[in-house]
Design a protein around this motif. Structure first.
Motif, PDB file in Angstrom:
ATOM      1  N   MET A   1      19.799 -12.625   0.905  1.00 36.55           N
ATOM      2  CA  MET A   1      20.024 -11.482  -0.266  1.00 36.55           C
ATOM      3  C   MET A   1      18.784 -11.150  -0.369  1.00 36.55           C
ATOM      4  O   MET A   1      17.967 -12.084  -1.287  1.00 36.55           O
ATOM      5  N   VAL A   2      18.129 -10.054  -0.492  1.00 38.20           N
ATOM      6  CA  VAL A   2      17.133  -9.458  -0.855  1.00 38.20           C
ATOM      7  C   VAL A   2      17.171  -8.517  -2.203  1.00 38.20           C
ATOM      8  O   VAL A   2      18.168  -7.660  -1.909  1.00 38.20           O
ATOM      9  N   LYS A   3      16.415  -8.560  -3.192  1.00 39.88           N
ATOM     10  CA  LYS A   3      16.490  -7.781  -4.210  1.00 39.88           C
ATOM     11  C   LYS A   3      15.091  -7.028  -4.661  1.00 39.88           C
ATOM     12  O   LYS A   3      14.027  -7.697  -4.416  1.00 39.88           O
ATOM     13  N   ALA A   4      15.438  -6.006  -5.031  1.00 36.21           N
ATOM     14  CA  ALA A   4      14.023  -5.351  -5.797  1.00 36.21           C
ATOM     15  C   ALA A   4      14.170  -5.237  -6.958  1.00 36.21           C
ATOM     16  O   ALA A   4      15.329  -4.771  -7.589  1.00 36.21           O
ATOM     17  N   ILE A   5      13.311  -5.667  -7.828  1.00 35.24           N
ATOM     18  CA  ILE A   5      13.175  -5.858  -9.306  1.00 35.24           C
ATOM     19  C   ILE A   5      12.000  -4.996 -10.062  1.00 35.24           C
ATOM     20  O   ILE A   5      11.000  -5.315  -9.531  1.00 35.24           O
ATOM     21  N   TRP A   6      12.352  -4.305 -10.938  1.00 38.53           N
ATOM     22  CA  TRP A   6      11.216  -3.999 -11.748  1.00 38.53           C
ATOM     23  C   TRP A   6      11.798  -3.646 -13.055  1.00 38.53           C
ATOM     24  O   TRP A   6      12.967  -3.480 -13.710  1.00 38.53           O
ATOM     25  N   ASN A   7      10.861  -4.045 -14.193  1.00 39.46           N
ATOM     26  CA  ASN A   7      11.288  -4.004 -15.510  1.00 39.46           C
ATOM     27  C   ASN A   7      12.382  -4.750 -16.061  1.00 39.46           C
ATOM     28  O   ASN A   7      13.177  -4.433 -16.831  1.00 39.46           O
ATOM     29  N   GLY A   8      12.714  -5.775 -15.308  1.00 43.50           N
ATOM     30  CA  GLY A   8      13.407  -6.667 -15.802  1.00 43.50           C
ATOM     31  C   GLY A   8      15.102  -6.379 -15.140  1.00 43.50           C
ATOM     32  O   GLY A   8      16.113  -7.078 -15.610  1.00 43.50           O
TER      33      GLY A   8
ATOM     34  N   SER B   1      11.159   8.537  -8.679  1.00 44.15           N
ATOM     35  CA  SER B   1      10.508   7.485  -9.664  1.00 44.15           C
ATOM     36  C   SER B   1      11.566   6.723 -10.095  1.00 44.15           C
ATOM     37  O   SER B   1      12.822   6.847 -10.263  1.00 44.15           O
ATOM     38  N   LEU B   2      11.248   5.637 -10.994  1.00 50.66           N
ATOM     39  CA  LEU B   2      12.195   4.956 -11.481  1.00 50.66           C
ATOM     40  C   LEU B   2      11.884   4.937 -13.074  1.00 50.66           C
ATOM     41  O   LEU B   2      10.917   5.117 -13.545  1.00 50.66           O
TER      42      LEU B   2
ATOM     43  N   GLY C   1      13.396   2.350 -20.533  1.00 53.41           N
ATOM     44  CA  GLY C   1      12.299   2.931 -21.370  1.00 53.41           C
ATOM     45  C   GLY C   1      11.201   3.459 -20.779  1.00 53.41           C
ATOM     46  O   GLY C   1      10.247   4.036 -21.484  1.00 53.41           O
ATOM     47  N   ARG C   2      10.787   2.636 -19.515  1.00 56.74           N
ATOM     48  CA  ARG C   2       9.536   2.940 -18.747  1.00 56.74           C
ATOM     49  C   ARG C   2       9.674   3.589 -17.631  1.00 56.74           C
ATOM     50  O   ARG C   2      11.030   3.345 -17.019  1.00 56.74           O
ATOM     51  N   ARG C   3       8.727   4.325 -17.216  1.00 61.47           N
ATOM     52  CA  ARG C   3       8.745   5.193 -15.887  1.00 61.47           C
ATOM     53  C   ARG C   3       7.683   4.413 -14.945  1.00 61.47           C
ATOM     54  O   ARG C   3       6.764   4.053 -15.358  1.00 61.47           O
TER      55      ARG C   3
END
Length: 94
Positions: free
Chosen positions: A1-8, A55-56, A60-62
């Motif tokens: 399984m591959v995951k993409a994670i950003w800002n938790g 964009s992500l 609360g973060r971009r």
């Protein structure tokens, strides 16, 4: 399984990614739409075609233009049609 994670948060998760030039391309259905906003930029790859961006927006973060995809790739890149890849600090866990 591959995951993409950003800002938790897990942005995408799949056991069906395609690896191209070191980037995992996730099926579009494996990407969580809650975190995506359309971007108005694009780029050109000589062999893949024109890339569009998302964009992500997470907790609360971009993260501007942190995901890209090829809506109408050239023939040699048809395998990544309807798939999304990430960069700009998005962590890819294999």
């Amino acid at each position: 399984m591959v995951k993409a994670i950003w800002n938790g948060e897990v942005i995408a998760e799949s056991d069906d990614t395609i690896l191209v030039e070191g980037n995992h391309y996730f099926p579009r259905g494996a990407v969580d739409d809650r975190y995506l906003t359309d971007s108005d930029i694009y780029s050109i790859c000589p062999w893949k075609g024109q890339a569009s961006y998302f964009s992500l927006q997470v907790n609360g973060r971009r993260n501007a233009d942190a995901a890209w995809y090829y809506p109408d790739p050239k023939k040699r890149a048809l395998s990544i049609k309807d798939r999304v890849a990430f960069w700009r600090g998005v962590i890819i866990e294999e």
